[in-house]
Design an enzyme around this catalytic site. Structure first.
Site, short mmCIF file in Angstrom:
data_model
loop_
_atom_site.label_atom_id
_atom_site.label_comp_id
_atom_site.label_asym_id
_atom_site.label_seq_id
_atom_site.Cartn_x
_atom_site.Cartn_y
_atom_site.Cartn_z
CG HIS A 96 37.95 32.69 41.06
ND1 HIS A 96 38.34 33.92 40.11
CD2 HIS A 96 38.63 32.22 41.94
CE1 HIS A 96 39.51 34.20 40.98
NE2 HIS A 96 39.74 33.35 42.07
CD GLU A 166 39.14 33.92 46.14
OE1 GLU A 166 39.83 33.17 46.55
OE2 GLU A 166 38.77 34.09 44.78
P1 PGA Z 1 45.69 34.74 45.63
O1 PGA Z 1 44.26 34.29 44.69
O2 PGA Z 1 45.72 33.85 46.62
O3 PGA Z 1 46.65 35.02 44.35
O4 PGA Z 1 45.20 36.27 45.91
C1 PGA Z 1 43.09 33.73 45.22
C2 PGA Z 1 42.25 33.63 44.33
O5 PGA Z 1 42.09 34.14 43.36
O6 PGA Z 1 41.30 32.50 44.25
#
Ligand code: PGA
Length: 253
Positions: A96, A166
């Site tokens: 992540h 992401e």
């Molecule tokens: P968010 O976070 O939905 O608050 O943007 C997603 C993540 O960091 O996995």
């Protein structure tokens, strides 16, 4: 083909009682989260694993936000894969951006992917650029992260994992901060291309690509529509039963 919905609770909520409340709320709409169209995973802070496991049996599987890079030996403060497995963890979010920001390299993520696969748990590997430059240099960053994280793995192993795209700039903003549908479908095609070039077309077809970054009930439907995305990794909106259920509804309707 089932869609995948993953709740990334990060370091929230602040107490076991609050966690219990959220789970009670979620359980009222259990049928939204586990059905023929969607499989839901919840990745709480590890200290809540037992609670989540007990309260979600009917509607969600257990996930973690990271694993220890250590396997054997004594390591004070580490939570190793065998412990997580004994709680029934089925999926591990790896790489992540908030872990990468703490110094986690592609190499470390790759070792964790191998550890997780060996334990029979599904890795959800996160990739994503910090900035979305108009020239499109971010595609190269995504390519390097995928290669750096997966190189050396067998095709059969890559076929068992999932990738979450992401973009860092889209995480933790409000709904309008999420990526556009057009840009998202371009990135999904690109990730499939990188997987095809480095493994095979068949492998690329088998890897589910999820999107994460400010997903909520207001944008989930659009982000799924013809983008090739197979589900979501949800932070903020996963802590509110109402918005999380709206996302599940957008997936199944
Ligand atoms: P968010 O976070 O939905 O608050 O943007 C997603 C993540 O960091 O996995």
């Amino acid at each position: 083909m089932k869609y995948i919905l993953v709740a990334n609770w990060k370091n929230h909520p602040n107490s076991l009682d609050e966690a219990s409340d959220i789970l009670s709320q979620l359980s009222k709409k259990a049928s939204l989260y586990q059905n023929t169209k969607v499989s839901t995973y919840i990745a709480p802070p590890v200290s809540y694993l037992e609670l989540v496991s007990k309260k979600t049996k009917r509607f969600a599987k257990l996930a973690v936000q990271d694993i220890s890079s250590k396997t054997q030996g004594v390591h004070t403060g580490e939570v190793t894969i065998d412990i997580l497995k004994s709680f029934g963890v089925r999926l591990a979010i790896l790489g992540h951006s908030e872990r990468r920001a703490l110094g986690e390299t592609d190499e470390v993520v790759r070792d964790k992917v191998k550890t997780v696969l060996k334990a029979g748990i599904t890795p959800l590997v996160c990739v994503g650029e910090g900035e979305h430059d108009p020239e499109g240099n971010y595609f190269e960053i995504i390519r390097q992260q995928i290669i750096g994280t997966l190189s050396g793995l067998k095709k059969a192993d890559v076929e068992k994992l999932m990738i979450a795209y992401e973009p860092v700039w889209a995480i933790g903003t409000k709904s309008k901060g999420a990526i556009s549908r057009e840009e998202l479908s371009q990135v999904v095609i690109f990730i499939k291309k990188v997987l095809t070039e480095n493994f095979s077309r068949q492998t690329a077809d088998k890897v589910a690509i999820l999107y994460g970054g400010s997903v909520d009930g207001g944008n989930a439907k659009a982000l799924l529509h013809k983008t090739g995305v197979r589900g979501f990794l949800v932070g903020r909106a996963s802590l509110q039963a109402k918005s999380f259920s709206q996302i599940a509804e957008a997936i199944i309707k």
